[in-house]
Every structure is written in structure tokens, then in C-alpha cells.
Design a protein around this motif. Structure first.
Motif, PDB file in Angstrom:
ATOM      1  N   GLN A 113       0.820  -1.207   0.000  1.00 57.19           N
ATOM      2  CA  GLN A 113       0.000   0.000   0.000  1.00 57.19           C
ATOM      3  C   GLN A 113       0.856   1.261   0.000  1.00 57.19           C
ATOM      4  O   GLN A 113       0.514   2.256  -0.648  1.00 57.19           O
ATOM      5  CB  GLN A 113      -0.929  -0.007   1.210  1.00 57.19           C
ATOM      6  CG  GLN A 113      -2.039  -1.044   1.112  1.00 57.19           C
ATOM      7  CD  GLN A 113      -2.865  -1.107   2.381  1.00 57.19           C
ATOM      8  OE1 GLN A 113      -2.435  -0.678   3.449  1.00 57.19           O
ATOM      9  NE2 GLN A 113      -4.068  -1.667   2.269  1.00 57.19           N
ATOM     10  N   ALA A 114       1.983   1.210   0.727  1.00 59.49           N
ATOM     11  CA  ALA A 114       2.881   2.364   0.734  1.00 59.49           C
ATOM     12  C   ALA A 114       3.472   2.602  -0.647  1.00 59.49           C
ATOM     13  O   ALA A 114       3.576   3.748  -1.110  1.00 59.49           O
ATOM     14  CB  ALA A 114       3.994   2.161   1.767  1.00 59.49           C
ATOM     15  N   ALA A 115       3.871   1.478  -1.318  1.00 58.56           N
ATOM     16  CA  ALA A 115       4.420   1.620  -2.666  1.00 58.56           C
ATOM     17  C   ALA A 115       3.362   2.164  -3.632  1.00 58.56           C
ATOM     18  O   ALA A 115       3.647   3.049  -4.461  1.00 58.56           O
ATOM     19  CB  ALA A 115       4.945   0.273  -3.166  1.00 58.56           C
ATOM     20  N   VAL A 116       2.153   1.630  -3.501  1.00 57.37           N
ATOM     21  CA  VAL A 116       1.062   2.124  -4.351  1.00 57.37           C
ATOM     22  C   VAL A 116       0.782   3.596  -4.055  1.00 57.37           C
ATOM     23  O   VAL A 116       0.536   4.402  -4.960  1.00 57.37           O
ATOM     24  CB  VAL A 116      -0.209   1.278  -4.131  1.00 57.37           C
ATOM     25  CG1 VAL A 116      -1.404   1.904  -4.845  1.00 57.37           C
ATOM     26  CG2 VAL A 116       0.015  -0.139  -4.622  1.00 57.37           C
ATOM     27  N   ALA A 117       0.842   3.947  -2.764  1.00 53.27           N
ATOM     28  CA  ALA A 117       0.609   5.346  -2.395  1.00 53.27           C
ATOM     29  C   ALA A 117       1.666   6.251  -2.999  1.00 53.27           C
ATOM     30  O   ALA A 117       1.360   7.360  -3.473  1.00 53.27           O
ATOM     31  CB  ALA A 117       0.591   5.482  -0.873  1.00 53.27           C
ATOM     32  N   ASP A 118       2.949   5.776  -2.997  1.00 55.10           N
ATOM     33  CA  ASP A 118       4.017   6.578  -3.612  1.00 55.10           C
ATOM     34  C   ASP A 118       3.753   6.775  -5.103  1.00 55.10           C
ATOM     35  O   ASP A 118       3.955   7.876  -5.647  1.00 55.10           O
ATOM     36  CB  ASP A 118       5.367   5.898  -3.394  1.00 55.10           C
ATOM     37  CG  ASP A 118       5.793   5.922  -1.943  1.00 55.10           C
ATOM     38  OD1 ASP A 118       5.255   6.768  -1.193  1.00 55.10           O
ATOM     39  OD2 ASP A 118       6.641   5.098  -1.550  1.00 55.10           O
ATOM     40  N   LEU A 119       3.317   5.682  -5.745  1.00 57.86           N
ATOM     41  CA  LEU A 119       2.997   5.807  -7.174  1.00 57.86           C
ATOM     42  C   LEU A 119       1.833   6.761  -7.397  1.00 57.86           C
ATOM     43  O   LEU A 119       1.828   7.558  -8.342  1.00 57.86           O
ATOM     44  CB  LEU A 119       2.665   4.428  -7.750  1.00 57.86           C
ATOM     45  CG  LEU A 119       3.827   3.429  -7.852  1.00 57.86           C
ATOM     46  CD1 LEU A 119       3.318   2.073  -8.333  1.00 57.86           C
ATOM     47  CD2 LEU A 119       4.898   3.954  -8.810  1.00 57.86           C
ATOM     48  N   ARG A 120       0.848   6.668  -6.505  1.00 54.33           N
ATOM     49  CA  ARG A 120      -0.289   7.567  -6.639  1.00 54.33           C
ATOM     50  C   ARG A 120       0.113   9.023  -6.421  1.00 54.33           C
ATOM     51  O   ARG A 120      -0.390   9.928  -7.089  1.00 54.33           O
ATOM     52  CB  ARG A 120      -1.377   7.180  -5.634  1.00 54.33           C
ATOM     53  CG  ARG A 120      -2.109   5.893  -5.995  1.00 54.33           C
ATOM     54  CD  ARG A 120      -3.098   5.518  -4.926  1.00 54.33           C
ATOM     55  NE  ARG A 120      -3.837   4.306  -5.297  1.00 54.33           N
ATOM     56  CZ  ARG A 120      -4.656   3.665  -4.475  1.00 54.33           C
ATOM     57  NH1 ARG A 120      -4.834   4.093  -3.235  1.00 54.33           N
ATOM     58  NH2 ARG A 120      -5.297   2.574  -4.893  1.00 54.33           N
ATOM     59  N   VAL A 121       1.024   9.231  -5.459  1.00 57.15           N
ATOM     60  CA  VAL A 121       1.502  10.596  -5.222  1.00 57.15           C
ATOM     61  C   VAL A 121       2.205  11.145  -6.458  1.00 57.15           C
ATOM     62  O   VAL A 121       1.985  12.287  -6.873  1.00 57.15           O
ATOM     63  CB  VAL A 121       2.442  10.631  -3.998  1.00 57.15           C
ATOM     64  CG1 VAL A 121       3.152  11.974  -3.903  1.00 57.15           C
ATOM     65  CG2 VAL A 121       1.658  10.351  -2.718  1.00 57.15           C
ATOM     66  N   ALA A 122       3.066  10.294  -7.050  1.00 55.30           N
ATOM     67  CA  ALA A 122       3.765  10.737  -8.261  1.00 55.30           C
ATOM     68  C   ALA A 122       2.774  11.028  -9.382  1.00 55.30           C
ATOM     69  O   ALA A 122       2.879  12.046 -10.082  1.00 55.30           O
ATOM     70  CB  ALA A 122       4.768   9.675  -8.702  1.00 55.30           C
ATOM     71  N   ASN A 123       1.818  10.120  -9.538  1.00 51.87           N
ATOM     72  CA  ASN A 123       0.816  10.331 -10.583  1.00 51.87           C
ATOM     73  C   ASN A 123      -0.044  11.561 -10.275  1.00 51.87           C
ATOM     74  O   ASN A 123      -0.384  12.338 -11.175  1.00 51.87           O
ATOM     75  CB  ASN A 123      -0.077   9.089 -10.691  1.00 51.87           C
ATOM     76  CG  ASN A 123      -1.087   9.198 -11.803  1.00 51.87           C
ATOM     77  OD1 ASN A 123      -0.745   9.334 -12.973  1.00 51.87           O
ATOM     78  ND2 ASN A 123      -2.370   9.159 -11.450  1.00 51.87           N
TER      79      ASN A 123
END
Length: 617
Positions: free
Chosen positions: A232-242
Motif C-alpha cells: 500500500q505504501a508503494a502504491v501510495a508513492d505511485l499515486r503521489v507521483a501520478n
């Protein structure tokens, strides 16, 4: 002799009877006189039944434990919150072993010790986040050795390393027997699962095995939760970048959209309020326009100070959640556009506010020029109507109709005297008031002259004075008069102006009234004095009383006033007893009011008596 059937003991087994029922069956057979051989058979059947019953109970217990473990695995697999998982493990361990207390501790790799994270059945608050040095207590020993360990009496076990904190917690929870098993992930010990009794009870191999199986489920659930959290943290980082990329795109689109919307507003010729509304919809926060041409919004000292800084620098100023952009033309300052952001003002909102300030300045200048032109037209028309010269009234009507003013309807002329000569912002505000009320307005020195539709002169004048007081922020003295048609406007203006001057002369600055409100002064200042109407307004009740009853109250009142309000002298001149005069004065108070002897009202009465005599009444 009664004989027990051979299947009676087995029937009890099928009926899942209590142990006492078996003993009761043997006792009944003995009392019934069963042969020795039959009693031996029954004893044997009872022994076999007890063994079968014990196996059946163990089977059921194992089945219940397996079902509980299976349910636990399913429940843990469905959980995502680490704290909920740990609490569920402690609850299930307590149910699985039927113990008084169960808790789980986790290894802290940073500090090299363990800490209790969840507990079920605890009675003190000492267990919450209790730190366990590696190797200390049962939990520390299990964490160090990686093997299950149990004690039947905690304080009697000399092999345990102790700390005052652990001993105090064990004593507060009244723990006697304790069992701990490692929570392993592969070969890594990530925690310890412990079960405790508050009495001395040994833990069986079945208890140890069940707790080990539960610890295995717990390890998988904890690891899954950790992996899920990491994912979830990795997905959150990707979401932040996106989201950052999308935000930049959205900001570009938002800026372009606002630019297009503001451009359309200018073409449509809207007022500045529409510009502020469109700007507020495009930024995150509240937008205020500090301008003399608009109603002053609620502002703070901080906003005022920021506005002054922006004007001094000649460009935008940002201060945390505030942004101020000056509205400056080549000749004058038109105000300040201020953003009260719900968060710190970013560059996008600042750029939008700067574009909006340019549009607002353009709209304000355009509206001001239009207002000045319309104010001149309204003022010139009213000036022509106030002139005493003969006019082409049909032409005046046509000019008024273009301004949505019907001169043939009843109007009220209001002459309001200001404390000082108005400045440019006041002129603009008066022009805006005339547009809003669809009336005519002009300014002569310190006097504001309004031609307002309506028939209630007092109410209309009072409302107009209230608006002018708000605009000028100072008391306004106003007189009013009714005008019926364009030919009477000039005369009504003269009457309203005389009323205003009379109010000021009578030291009634800030008052509003018509000629009738001024008593004999208003009658004298009226364009066509109504002497009879004035006298009746003051002495009408006395005149009616004398006429209806043939009384002489009016004569008594005249003599009483002529003698300086001396009842005795009045009685002598009237040839009456003093009591009779007193009774008449009481009647006069009933007709004229208890305050008729007050100086101002008594003056009105004496003037009315003189006017009656002058008319020969």
C-alpha cells in the motif's frame, strides 16, 4: 428379581450422560439384586464406556480446536489492520486454551527487546506497551531460545531472568501458570504468544501444540499485514507521483479555463461581483475586493496591512494563507484583490488572482465611467425639473422614461444635508443608490437631492437618510415633501429644503421629517400654509368639546396662558371659583395630553390661540 439390560451402559454413552449417571446405573443393578457375574460385566462395560467417553470428548475437543483454528485463519486472512490482527490473536488464544489471560509481544529490532502489543483478559493497565528485555521473563526467554516454555508457578521458577517491571505486572495480573510459544516467520522470531492462568495449572502437550499452531497462523497474518502495508505504501508513492503530474496538468487547465472565463465576463459587460465570484470558484479560499466603489467586506488588521504592502510594492504579496494583489491604473488605485486561502497560497492561485485583478480593474474603470455618465444624465434631468423656468414637460417625461422613471406617478422629494461636501467615492455611491432605487439624484454643495417614487414621505425620507448615513458614515439631516407630477417637483423641492433648514436651525441635526412634523414652524415654512389645519391639529379636541357641550374650555385655556399659568388670577378674570378652573384644567389635560404644559407643546397651543384670534374665530 429385576435384570439390567446389557445395553443400558451403552445407552448412557449414546445419550452423552454425565458420569454420575453411570454410577447410578450400577447402583440400581446392585439394589435390584443382579448376579455377581452381571455386576462384573456392568463394571467392565462402565470402564469401557468411560474410555470411549474420554476419547469422544477428546475428539470433540480436538474438532472444536481445529474449527477454532480454521476460523481464526479465515478471520485473520480477512483482516488488514495490524492492531486488529494482534488483538484477534490474543482473543483466540484465550478461547483456545480456556485460560484467564493471553497476550502477544513483538520483537523490536531497533532496540533489541520486545514489547506487549495486544492482550485479552488483562485486569491492570501495566501490560500496555510493557517493554521486555531480551531474555527476561517467560516471553523474553522464548524470544531468546525460540522454543516453547511454560511454568506452573511463575515466582517459584528460579531459572527465569526477572525485572522489577515484569514482576510488578505479573503480580498485578495475579498470574501463576504461564505458557509462551514463539511466533516464527521461517527462522526469524518476530514475537511471542503467551497464555496464563491465575491459578497453578499445568499446561498439557495439547495446550502447547494448539498454541504453537495459533502462533503459526499469527505469523502468517502478521507478515501478510506487513506485506500489504508495504504494498500500500508503494502504491501510495505511485499515486503521489501520478497525482503530482495530474495536479500540474490540472493547474494548467484550470489557469487556461479561468483566463477564458474572465475574458468572456469582460465581453459580457458584467459587474465586478461576477468577476469575484468566478475567481472564488477557481481558487481554494475566499476572495475579497477592498475597494471604495464596493461595500467594504469584513477584513482584519492583517488583511489591511497586507493590502498596504502590496500597494507600496506595486505587485502581489503572499503571506502564508493570504495573497494581496493591488488594482492599480495609470492614474489611481482602485483597491486590492485579496485571497483568504484555506491553505497556504500556491503559485497557481497567485497567478489566477493576478489575472483576476487585471480584469477587476478593467471592469471597475468601465463601470465607473458608465456610472459617471449615467449620474450626469440623472443629475441633469433632476436639475431641469428643479428649475423654476418653464419646461417642455413631454420632453422631460421621455428623458425620464429612458431612465425607467415615471414622472406622472407620485414622488417624494428628499433634501439631505451632509456634514461635509462629498468626495469622489460618495458621488459614486450616490449614483449607485440612484440606479438601484430607480430614482433621480443630484448633489449641490453639501445637499443631496433625491426624487424617489412613493407616497409615504416620512418613511421614504427615513430610508434614504439611512442609506446616505451608511454611505457617508456621518449623520444626515433630511426634509421631504410630496410631488404629484413634474410641474410640482420644483415647489416640493423648495418645501423640503426649507424643512431641512428648519431642522438644522432647531438643533435637530440628524433628524428626518416633513413640514407637518415641525408644528407652527413647519406651517410657516410650508409653500402654502394651512393655518386652519394647523390650529385643528393642536386644539381640535378642545374645539370639538366646546361645540358639542357648549363649554368654555377654550376661553379658560386662553386666560390661563395669558396669566402665566396662574389658576387664581385666571379664576378672578373669568369670575369663577378656583376649583372650577382646576376642574377645567383637568379636562384640558384629558383632551390635550398630560404633557400639554411642557414648554414646546405650550408654545404650540399659544401660537394656535393667537392664530384663532387673528382669524376672528
Amino acid at each position: 428379581m429385576t435384570v439390567i439390560q446389557g445395553s443400558s451402559i451403552l445407552d448412557l454413552l449414546l445419550e452423552d450422560a454425565d458420569i454420575s449417571a453411570y454410577d447410578a446405573a450400577l447402583e440400581r443393578a446392585r439394589q435390584a439384586g443382579a448376579p455377581v457375574e452381571r455386576m462384573i460385566e456392568l463394571e467392565h462395560e462402565r470402564t469401557v464406556a468411560m474410555r470411549l467417553r474420554e476419547k469422544l470428548l477428546n475428539h470433540r475437543r480436538n474438532e472444536a480446536e481445529l474449527q477454532l483454528l480454521n476460523d481464526t485463519a479465515n478471520d485473520l486472512a480477512a483482516m488488514r489492520d495490524p492492531d486488529s490482527i494482534l488483538q484477534a490473536i490474543a482473543d483466540r488464544a484465550r478461547r483456545l486454551l480456556g485460560c484467564d489471560l493471553a497476550y502477544i509481544s513483538l520483537s523490536d529490532r531497533t532496540r533489541g527487546d520486545c514489547f506487549i502489543k495486544a492482550a485479552s483478559g488483562n485486569i491492570s493497565g501495566l501490560m500496555n506497551e510493557l517493554r521486555l528485555p531480551r531474555g527476561a521473563g517467560v516471553g523474553g526467554k522464548v524470544a531468546r531460545t525460540g522454543e516453547p516454555y511454560s511454568v506452573s508457578s511463575y515466582f517459584d521458577d528460579d531459572t527465569l531472568e526477572r525485572t522489577p517491571e515484569i514482576d510488578a505486572t505479573v503480580e498485578a495480573e495475579r498470574i501463576e501458570s504461564l505458557l509462551g510459544v514463539p511466533v516464527k516467520l521461517k527462522q526469524d522470531i518476530i514475537g511471542v504468544l503467551l497464555a496464563a492462568h491465575r491459578s497453578q495449572r499445568p499446561f498439557s502437550s495439547r495446550d502447547i501444540g494448539a498454541l504453537v499452531m495459533l502462533a503459526a497462523h499469527a505469523a502468517v497474518a502478521i507478515e501478510n499485514s506487513r506485506l500489504l502495508t508495504a504494498t500500500q505504501a508503494a502504491v501510495a508513492d505511485l499515486r503521489v507521483a501520478n497525482a503530482t503530474i495530474q495536479t500540474h496538468l490540472a493547474e494548467l487547465e484550470r489557469t487556461a479555463e479561468v483566463h477564458e472565463r474572465l475574458t468572456k465576463l469582460v465581453i459580457e459587460g458584467v459587474d465586478v461581483a461576477a468577476v469575484i465570484e468566478a475567481t472564488a470558484a477557481a481558487v481554494t479560499g475566499e476572495v475579497l475586493l477592498l475597494s471604495p466603489d464596493t461595500d467594504p467586506p469584513t477584513s482584519t488588521d492583517q488583511i489591511e496591512a497586507l493590502s498596504r504592502r502590496a500597494h507600496a510594492k506595486g505587485h502581489s504579496v503572499v503571506e502564508d494563507r493570504l495573497c494581496a494583489v493591488p488594482l492599480i491604473t495609470e492614474s489611481e488605485s482602485l483597491g486590492t484583490l485579496v485571497l483568504l486561502g484555506s491553505a497556504a497560497v500556491d503559485d497557481t492561485d497567485r497567478r489566477i488572482l493576478e489575472r483576476a485583478a487585471l480584469v477587476a480593474a478593467l471592469v471597475l474603470v468601465t463601470r465607473r465611467r458608465m456610472a459617471e455618465a449615467e449620474a450626469r444624465v440623472r443629475g441633469e434631468l433632476l436639475a431641469d425639473l428643479l428649475s423654476a423656468q418653464t419646461h417642455d414637460h413631454d420632453l422631460l417625461r421621455r428623458r425620464a422614461s429612458l431612465l425607467e422613471v415615471d414622472l406622472d406617478s407620485c414622488h417624494v422629494v428628499v433634501v439631505a444635508e451632509l456634514e461635509t461636501e462629498p468626495r469622489e467615492p460618495v458621488f459614486a455611491a450616490i449614483a449607485a443608490l440612484a440606479r438601484r432605487l430607480r430614482c433621480l439624484a443630484t448633489v449641490r454643495h453639501r445637499s443631496v437631492i433625491l426624487l424617489l417614487p412613493g407616497t409615504d414621505a416620512r418613511t421614504i425620507a427615513r430610508d434614504a437618510a439611512r442609506e446616505l448615513t451608511r454611505i457617508t458614515r456621518a449623520p444626515v439631516t433630511a426634509g421631504a415633501a410630496i410631488a404629484e407630477g413634474p410641474t410640482t417637483i420644483a415647489a416640493s423641492y423648495e418645501e423640503a429644503a426649507r424643512c431641512t433648514r428648519a431642522l438644522i436651525a432647531l438643533d435637530r441635526v440628524g433628524a428626518v421629517g416633513v413640514a407637518a412634523d415641525l408644528g407652527f414652524v413647519g406651517t410657516l415654512f410650508s409653500g402654502e400654509p394651512d393655518i386652519s389645519g394647523y390650529v385643528r391639529s393642536v386644539l381640535g379636541p378642545v374645539l370639538d368639546y366646546d361645540r358639542e357641550r357648549g363649554a368654555e374650555l377654550l376661553q379658560t385655556l386662553d386666560v390661563f396662558c395669558a396669566t402665566g399659568q396662574n389658576s387664581t388670577k385666571a379664576a378672578q378674570l373669568l369670575h369663577l371659583h378656583v376649583n372650577t378652573v382646576t376642574q377645567r384644567l383637568t379636562r384640558l389635560a384629558q383632551l390635550l395630553g398630560d404633557d400639554w404644559r411642557e414648554p414646546e407643546q405650550l408654545l404650540e397651543i399659544q401660537v394656535s390661540l393667537r392664530l384663532l384670534k387673528a382669524q376672528g374665530a
